[in-house]
Every structure is written in structure tokens, then in C-alpha cells.
Design an enzyme around this catalytic site. Structure first.
Site, PDB file in Angstrom:
ATOM      1  N   GLY A  58      39.644  37.531  37.314  1.00  9.23           N
ATOM      2  CA  GLY A  58      39.460  37.520  38.757  1.00  9.23           C
ATOM      3  C   GLY A  58      38.507  36.456  39.261  1.00  9.23           C
ATOM      4  O   GLY A  58      37.962  35.656  38.498  1.00  9.23           O
ATOM      5  N   SER A  75      41.258  34.300  34.001  1.00 10.93           N
ATOM      6  CA  SER A  75      40.919  32.979  34.541  1.00 10.93           C
ATOM      7  C   SER A  75      41.558  31.828  33.773  1.00 10.93           C
ATOM      8  O   SER A  75      40.951  30.772  33.602  1.00 10.93           O
ATOM      9  CB  SER A  75      39.395  32.801  34.618  1.00 10.93           C
ATOM     10  OG  SER A  75      38.841  33.698  35.558  1.00 10.93           O
ATOM     11  N   GLU A 129      42.040  46.479  35.637  1.00  7.87           N
ATOM     12  CA  GLU A 129      41.829  47.100  36.952  1.00  7.87           C
ATOM     13  C   GLU A 129      42.277  48.555  36.955  1.00  7.87           C
ATOM     14  O   GLU A 129      41.706  49.393  37.653  1.00  7.87           O
ATOM     15  CB  GLU A 129      42.553  46.267  38.028  1.00  7.87           C
ATOM     16  CG  GLU A 129      41.809  44.959  38.280  1.00  7.87           C
ATOM     17  CD  GLU A 129      42.692  43.763  38.607  1.00  7.87           C
ATOM     18  OE1 GLU A 129      43.864  43.956  38.958  1.00  7.87           O
ATOM     19  OE2 GLU A 129      42.189  42.626  38.490  1.00  7.87           O
ATOM     20  N   LYS A 140      49.585  41.499  40.982  1.00 13.40           N
ATOM     21  CA  LYS A 140      48.666  42.544  41.483  1.00 13.40           C
ATOM     22  C   LYS A 140      49.161  43.099  42.823  1.00 13.40           C
ATOM     23  O   LYS A 140      50.363  43.207  43.029  1.00 13.40           O
ATOM     24  CB  LYS A 140      47.240  41.992  41.581  1.00 13.40           C
ATOM     25  CG  LYS A 140      46.807  41.334  40.266  1.00 13.40           C
ATOM     26  CD  LYS A 140      45.348  41.090  40.135  1.00 13.40           C
ATOM     27  CE  LYS A 140      45.082  40.432  38.787  1.00 13.40           C
ATOM     28  NZ  LYS A 140      43.688  40.304  38.471  1.00 13.40           N
ATOM     29  N   GLU A 190      42.458  40.671  27.504  1.00 11.71           N
ATOM     30  CA  GLU A 190      41.937  40.247  28.794  1.00 11.71           C
ATOM     31  C   GLU A 190      40.514  40.781  28.945  1.00 11.71           C
ATOM     32  O   GLU A 190      40.316  41.913  29.417  1.00 11.71           O
ATOM     33  CB  GLU A 190      42.816  40.796  29.916  1.00 11.71           C
ATOM     34  CG  GLU A 190      44.255  40.318  29.839  1.00 11.71           C
ATOM     35  CD  GLU A 190      44.907  40.306  31.213  1.00 11.71           C
ATOM     36  OE1 GLU A 190      45.205  39.216  31.703  1.00 11.71           O
ATOM     37  OE2 GLU A 190      45.082  41.377  31.794  1.00 11.71           O
ATOM     38  N   HIS A 194      45.963  47.649  32.205  1.00 14.50           N
ATOM     39  CA  HIS A 194      45.258  46.479  32.753  1.00 14.50           C
ATOM     40  C   HIS A 194      43.834  46.887  33.128  1.00 14.50           C
ATOM     41  O   HIS A 194      43.587  48.031  33.525  1.00 14.50           O
ATOM     42  CB  HIS A 194      46.001  45.941  33.983  1.00 14.50           C
ATOM     43  CG  HIS A 194      45.388  44.677  34.511  1.00 14.50           C
ATOM     44  ND1 HIS A 194      44.328  44.690  35.390  1.00 14.50           N
ATOM     45  CD2 HIS A 194      45.648  43.375  34.256  1.00 14.50           C
ATOM     46  CE1 HIS A 194      43.984  43.429  35.651  1.00 14.50           C
ATOM     47  NE2 HIS A 194      44.767  42.615  34.982  1.00 14.50           N
ATOM     48  N   ASN A 250      51.041  38.620  36.629  1.00 19.44           N
ATOM     49  CA  ASN A 250      51.030  39.902  37.312  1.00 19.44           C
ATOM     50  C   ASN A 250      50.530  39.567  38.714  1.00 19.44           C
ATOM     51  O   ASN A 250      49.451  39.001  38.858  1.00 19.44           O
ATOM     52  CB  ASN A 250      50.056  40.816  36.540  1.00 19.44           C
ATOM     53  CG  ASN A 250      49.330  41.828  37.383  1.00 19.44           C
ATOM     54  OD1 ASN A 250      49.817  42.265  38.425  1.00 19.44           O
ATOM     55  ND2 ASN A 250      48.136  42.213  36.933  1.00 19.44           N
TER      56      ASN A 250
HETATM   57  P1  PGA Z   1      43.163  35.964  36.715  1.00 18.23           P
HETATM   58  O1  PGA Z   1      43.791  37.391  36.452  1.00 18.23           O
HETATM   59  O2  PGA Z   1      43.971  34.934  35.952  1.00 18.23           O
HETATM   60  O3  PGA Z   1      43.261  35.766  38.184  1.00 18.23           O
HETATM   61  O4  PGA Z   1      41.734  36.004  36.229  1.00 18.23           O
HETATM   62  C1  PGA Z   1      44.192  37.753  35.161  1.00 18.23           C
HETATM   63  C2  PGA Z   1      44.699  39.166  35.114  1.00 18.23           C
HETATM   64  O5  PGA Z   1      44.219  40.042  35.843  1.00 18.23           O
HETATM   65  O6  PGA Z   1      45.604  39.447  34.322  1.00 18.23           O
END
Ligand code: PGA
Length: 265
Positions: free
Chosen positions: A180, A221, A104, A16, A174, A102, A14
Site C-alpha cells: 500500500g 509495492s 487486508e 481491491k 506479501e 490477503h 487485485n
Molecule cells: P501494492 O498492493 O502493490 O499497492 O502495495 C499489493 C497488494 O495489496 O497485493
């Protein structure tokens, strides 16, 4: 490599609110060029760019190589929902995955389980794959509530989704604390334990066979050092990657690390 997992690995990203039209196009062109030789029978590769980049993204990336999705979706085919994108609009531009709930969207933008549920049902109605994202916060983890949170998010998010809808469902675990720049990746053991809870909950809801068939992806991550360890776990069928996949050659490296586990050697 000796271990051979299930039929297919699910690997996706994704992007973002980062890549615009031009960046998405060049990213996808490179990703398709780098991964074009890999059998899609063993690989479900997907990219979820910004809405504005979707239409041109579809022109750059053949559907046989990469599936596309929306980072969110409204809960109706059409209607007075200013700012929302409907399933019909996603399908019109060649996107057939709806990423829903998600972290966020839940924790920064205030989406509730009830809203996510309406979207899951709507995605099923229009034949999209719902990629339902769930995960506990650091505080919930510290209080020993992770499994309860996951079960609640699943049962609330999937409320009313019948067996037919579940056939097109994917679930991404997640953990909020893992996502992040400031996130710490879950250990493979911790992730597997949570995936086991998710699997059990899905088999409770849909029966053994259908519950086992839902692809479970880990996200938070993921990087070139932990991808293989995670994917070796019994209940981890795929990886949903942010930062480490935004460079096509790095994503390709991760894909090639993981693929031998799925190719029938
Ligand atoms: P990240 O993001 O791999 O940068 O931690 C994962 C996500 O938000 O799906």
C-alpha cells in the site's frame, strides 16, 4: 537478456475496493489489447476485481488471455453465510482463482489462519486455484520472527490440503509492511530469503517435486523500478501487484520488462 527462468511467469493484480463494473471493463479491454501479442505459454496473466464486476469482466476478457479471481471466498459451496460468495458462484461467472488471506482481510477484517484454512480446502474441493497470501507485520519482522510467521501461516493455512489440492495452489508472499501507499517494497534479497523459507516449507509438506512446482509470487509495492530485480530471483515466480498495475499501460510496461526473462531466446 541472457537469463532464462522457468516456463512461465505469473503476473496479476487485485484491484481491491477500487474499480466498479465500468472501470473494470475498460481496464480489462485495454489490458487485453495491449498484451494480446504475448504468448500465454510464458505468461499467466490474472486480474482479481470486485465481485460485482466479475461477470461483465469475463465478457470483456477472454479466458485465454486473462484468468479472473475473487478477492475472497466463503468456505462452503452454499449455506447460511450472509454476505459470502461461494466457489460455485465464482466459477459460475468465469472466475477460477480464489485470493485467500490477503493482509487486508487478515489485519483489517480479522480473518484468522483457521478461516483461511477452511477456504483453502474449499477452493481445492471445487477445483479453484487458491492464491494463499501470507506475510509478516513490521513488528514481527523487527523481532526476527518473519520466517516463523510464514511457516505458521503456511502450515496452518494448508492444514489438511493433500497433494492433489497442492497442484492448484499458488502462494503470494506479501509482507504487511510493504503493502500500500505507506508500504516500503522489500529488497529483492530480503524477498528471496523469505521465498526460500516458503519453498522449503512447501517441500517439507508436499515433497521436493510438488513443493518446487508451486508458483511463489511476491507482492507489496511492486513498481516498474523493482519488478525485474525481484523476478530475477530464483524462488520468485511471479508478481502480485496493486497500485502499479491499476493503469493498464503501466501494467503492460511491467509485463514487457519481465517477459524477456521467460521467453526462450
Ligand atoms: P501494492 O498492493 O502493490 O499497492 O502495495 C499489493 C497488494 O495489496 O497485493
Amino acid at each position: 537478456m541472457t537469463q532464462v527462468k522457468g516456463k512461465k511467469v505469473y503476473l496479476g493484480t487485485n484491484t481491491k475496493m477500487y474499480k466498479g463494473v465500468a472501470d473494470t471493463a475498460s481496464y480489462l479491454e485495454e489490458l487485453c489489447r495491449l498484451t494480446g501479442d504475448l504468448s500465454r505459454e510464458a505468461l499467466e496473466l490474472f486480474v482479481i476485481p470486485s465481485f460485482t464486476a466479475l461477470e461483465s469482466a469475463r465478457r470483456c476478457a477472454p479466458r485465454e488471455l486473462v484468468r479472473l479471481g475473487g478477492q475472497n471466498m466463503g468456505w462452503a459451496g452454499e449455506g447460511p453465510y450472509t454476505g459470502e460468495i461461494s466457489p460455485k458462484m465464482l466459477l459460475e461467472v468465469g472466475a477460477d482463482i480464489a485470493e485467500l488471506g490477503h493482509s487486508e482481510r487478515r489485519h483489517v477484517l480479522g480473518e484468522t489462519d483457521e478461516m483461511v484454512n477452511r477456504k483453502v480446502l474449499c477452493a481445492a474441493e471445487y477445483g479453484l486455484t487458491a492464491l494463499l497470501c501470507i506475510g509478516e507485520t513490521a513488528e514481527e519482522k523487527a523481532r526476527g520472527l518473519a520466517d516463523e510467521v510464514l511457516r505458521t501461516q503456511l502450515k496452518a493455512g494448508l492444514y489438511g490440503l493433500g497433494a492433489g489440492g497442492a497442484e492448484r495452489l499458488w502462494v503470494a508472499y506479501e509482507p504487511v509492511w510493504a503493502i500500500g501507499e505507506h508500504g516500503v517494497p522489500a529488497t529483492k534479497e530480503y524477498a528471496e530469503a523469505r521465498h526460500d523459507t516458503i519453498r522449503r516449507t512447501l517441500t517439507e509438506l508436499y515433497g521436493e517435486q510438488a513443493g518446487q512446482a508451486v508458483p511463489l509470487l511476491y507482492g507489496g509495492s511492486v513498481n516498474p523500478d523493482n519488478a525485474v530485480g525481484l523476478i530475477r530471483m530464483e524462488n520468485i515466480d511471479g508478481l502480485f501487484i496493486g497500485r502499479s498495475a491499476w493503469d493498464a499501460s503501466q501494467f503492460n510496461r511491467i509485463i514487457r520488462q519481465v517477459m524477456p526473462l521467460y521467453m526462450n531466446k
